[in-house]
Scaffold this active site. Structure first.
Site, PDB file in Angstrom:
ATOM      1  CB  CYS A 181     -17.096   4.718 -28.803  1.00 33.30           C
ATOM      2  SG  CYS A 181     -16.406   4.653 -30.442  1.00 33.30           S
ATOM      3  CD  GLU A 182     -17.456   3.606 -22.634  1.00 31.30           C
ATOM      4  OE1 GLU A 182     -18.048   4.380 -21.858  1.00 31.30           O
ATOM      5  OE2 GLU A 182     -17.777   2.433 -22.826  1.00 31.30           O
ATOM      6  CD  GLU A 226       0.345  -9.044   1.781  1.00 31.23           C
ATOM      7  OE1 GLU A 226      -0.558  -8.249   1.437  1.00 31.23           O
ATOM      8  OE2 GLU A 226       0.103 -10.087   2.402  1.00 31.23           O
ATOM      9  N   PRO A 227       4.375  -5.100  -0.898  1.00 32.58           N
ATOM     10  CG  PRO A 227       6.567  -4.295  -1.175  1.00 32.58           C
ATOM     11  CD  PRO A 227       5.759  -5.362  -0.475  1.00 32.58           C
ATOM     12  N   GLY A 228       3.225  -3.516  -3.871  1.00 32.48           N
ATOM     13  CA  GLY A 228       3.043  -3.681  -5.308  1.00 32.48           C
ATOM     14  C   GLY A 228       3.447  -2.401  -6.021  1.00 32.48           C
ATOM     15  NE  ARG A 229      -0.565   2.507  -5.844  1.00 29.41           N
ATOM     16  CZ  ARG A 229      -1.661   2.515  -6.600  1.00 29.41           C
ATOM     17  NH1 ARG A 229      -1.669   3.147  -7.737  1.00 29.41           N
ATOM     18  NH2 ARG A 229      -2.754   1.914  -6.184  1.00 29.41           N
ATOM     19  CE1 TYR A 257      -2.615  -3.171  -8.577  1.00 31.79           C
ATOM     20  CE2 TYR A 257      -1.375  -1.244  -7.878  1.00 31.79           C
ATOM     21  CZ  TYR A 257      -1.854  -2.506  -7.637  1.00 31.79           C
ATOM     22  OH  TYR A 257      -1.553  -3.122  -6.441  1.00 31.79           O
ATOM     23  NE  ARG A 303      -3.019   4.400 -11.584  1.00 30.61           N
ATOM     24  CZ  ARG A 303      -3.433   4.837 -10.399  1.00 30.61           C
ATOM     25  NH1 ARG A 303      -4.080   4.043  -9.612  1.00 30.61           N
ATOM     26  NH2 ARG A 303      -3.163   6.060  -9.984  1.00 30.61           N
ATOM     27  N   GLY A 308       0.762  -1.245   0.000  1.00 29.92           N
ATOM     28  CA  GLY A 308       0.000   0.000   0.000  1.00 29.92           C
ATOM     29  C   GLY A 308       0.783   1.281   0.000  1.00 29.92           C
TER      30      GLY A 308
HETATM   31  C1  PLP Z   1      -3.167  -5.033  -3.988  1.00 34.72           C
HETATM   32  C2  PLP Z   1      -2.638  -5.671  -2.784  1.00 34.72           C
HETATM   33  C3  PLP Z   1      -1.335  -5.388  -2.359  1.00 34.72           C
HETATM   34  C4  PLP Z   1      -0.455  -4.386  -3.046  1.00 34.72           C
HETATM   35  O1  PLP Z   1      -0.921  -3.084  -2.880  1.00 34.72           O
HETATM   36  P1  PLP Z   1      -0.032  -1.860  -3.412  1.00 34.72           P
HETATM   37  O2  PLP Z   1      -0.836  -0.675  -3.063  1.00 34.72           O
HETATM   38  O3  PLP Z   1       0.140  -2.026  -4.869  1.00 34.72           O
HETATM   39  O4  PLP Z   1       1.259  -1.893  -2.667  1.00 34.72           O
HETATM   40  C5  PLP Z   1      -0.855  -6.063  -1.258  1.00 34.72           C
HETATM   41  N1  PLP Z   1      -1.613  -6.973  -0.600  1.00 34.72           N
HETATM   42  C6  PLP Z   1      -2.871  -7.264  -0.973  1.00 34.72           C
HETATM   43  C7  PLP Z   1      -3.647  -8.252  -0.216  1.00 34.72           C
HETATM   44  C8  PLP Z   1      -3.423  -6.615  -2.080  1.00 34.72           C
HETATM   45  O5  PLP Z   1      -4.680  -6.907  -2.442  1.00 34.72           O
END
Ligand code: PLP
Length: 434
Positions: free
Chosen positions: A360-361, A291-294, A388, A330, A254
């Site tokens: 077409c939106e 659990e970092p993604g973004r 994303y 996004r 997050g």
């Molecule tokens: C989407 C998600 C993440 C990653 O979130 P980011 O904002 O991209 O860091 C981590 N854990 C869970 C369970 C998620 O659904």
């Protein structure tokens, strides 16, 4: 770094030095974006390996050799080449489906560093994850716990589990990406946590290994994490009195990134206080997981498109480009800002444009009210498109999905070729005799 001026297109991209101007032309590492677009066509996703590594290194600097497992939340960008880089660098993976499990394994992930999140796990997915021996299931409900017990006992395995607790904190982010509040679908309510753990203890093929939460995405303040941690620690104390010893605490992902001028915390601002709190509370031996993604991929990619037409109206002008909401959802889904850069900076008067696609939106826009001196066939790069972005793309309006290219120094690699028109309907059939 240059100033970050809203609505200005001749600025350096969002704090990532691997995307930079040289002689008024945008580069990714040592390669000119224009040359890459000519070579591979547009719309085109371009990622910088060095930027990905820098994002990973920020986490590793924060970890500083301590027992912290960083599991990349691969839903943010699940291209095999990118997963493979993270696997090489020692990352674990946070997955949310059997498809993601297959991808992670194909990319070389270590199953023992895979954490399985998500509210709707299915029996076949649980079975596969048990067979390969993942680190942990983050369980979000009692029915899911029951299913895991059933699947595990059928193949005589013990399923390692954490409960994902909903700490009911406001991550102060967009409602679609806030997940830690009482009234959203995620996790087990704090007041049910202890009873659910006690229930899990009675299950023969389940082993309690951890505690998990994930409160939302694009979080730019530390306070929500601190609030969540305080509640998790209180729960850990309660669990201890019931004889439940946890091996790890997972504080989710997050952490936000800069899209415009956000001030975002460094991972160490999250990791250090969390480890200190664990230590102070007598949980020094508990591993920390994230659990970092973004924050690992978001600012490592751009989406490059070509201007097809300029429509100059009285009140508004439009730059109609060949990328659209199907390529990058996004902006319209969350009504959010992405930087938009002219790939070549030209002298001349600027005009204010909305950058829109051919779909077409009316919701098909990528950037609004940006000033450019551009002409048809100019290239525009949308910043912060590494997370994303491609993963949320579709073929809406029968538009083949974009190609993806990875740049490493002065080399580039196609890591997903552009889809062809024929591939749009290759899975469809016209039944005989209708
Ligand atoms: C989407 C998600 C993440 C990653 O979130 P980011 O904002 O991209 O860091 C981590 N854990 C869970 C369970 C998620 O659904």
């Amino acid at each position: 770094m240059q100033n970050h001026l809203a609505n200005s297109t001749d600025r350096s991209p969002v704090g990532v030095p691997h995307f930079h101007y040289s002689d008024n032309a945008l580069y990714v590492e040592q390669l000119a974006v224009k040359a890459l677009a000519e070579q591979h066509g547009t719309p085109l996703y371009i990622y910088s390996k060095a930027a990905l590594k820098a994002a990973w290194d920020r986490y590793q600097e924060a970890v500083d050799g301590r027992d912290v497992l960083v599991c990349y939340a691969m839903k943010a960008n699940s291209n095999l080449a990118i997963l493979n880089l993270f696997a090489q660098w020692g990352a674990g993976f946070d997955i949310v489906s059997g498809g993601e499990l297959a991808r992670a394994l194909k990319a070389g992930a270590d199953p023992q560093k895979i954490i399985f999140s998500g509210v709707g796990k299915q029996a076949w997915e649980i079975k596969k994850a048990l067979e390969v021996g993942i680190k942990c299931f983050n369980v979000e409900s009692i029915p899911e716990l029951t299913l895991i017990q059933e699947v595990a006992s059928a193949i005589d395995k013990k399923a390692p589990i954490s409960l994902r607790i909903n700490p009911d904190v406001d991550a102060k982010t967009h409602p679609y990406i806030s997940t830690g509040l009482k009234d959203n679908k995620f996790g087990i309510a704090m007041e049910d946590a202890l009873a659910t753990y006690e229930h899990a203890m009675t299950l023969s093929h389940v082993e309690i290994v951890g505690l998990d939460c994930h409160i939302g995405s694009q979080i730019t303040e530390l306070a929500p994490y601190q609030d969540a941690l305080a509640r998790l620690l209180a729960l850990m104390d309660q669990l201890k009195t019931k004889g439940i010893q946890l091996k790890h605490l997972d504080i989710g992902g997050g952490l936000g990134i800069r899209y415009l001028d956000e001030q975002v915390p460094h991972p160490r601002d999250l990791i250090n206080p969390t480890l200190e709190a664990l230590q102070a509370r007598g949980y020094a031996e508990v591993q920390l997981a994230l659990e970092p993604g973004r924050s690992l991929v978001g600012n490592s990619g751009i989406l490059v498109s070509e201007v097809l037409f300029l429509k100059q109206g009285e009140s508004k002008s439009f730059a109609i480009v060949d990328a659209a909401m199907n390529d990058l959802l996004r902006p319209t889904l969350y009504d959010v800002y992405h930087g938009a850069l002219a790939v070549e900076l030209k002298a001349g008067d600027k005009r204010r444009y909305d950058v829109v696609g051919p779909v077409c939106e009316s919701g098909d826009w990528l950037a609004k009210d940006r000033d450019f001196a551009i002409e048809p066939s100019a290239l525009i790069a949308i910043e912060s498109a590494g997370a994303y972005g491609f993963v949320m793309s579709s073929q809406y309006n029968s538009r083949p999905r974009a190609a993806e290219v990875l740049v490493d120094g002065d080399k580039s690699y196609v890591i997903r070729r552009r889809e062809t028109i024929e591939e749009l309907f290759e899975h469809e059939t016209i039944p005989d005799g209708i």
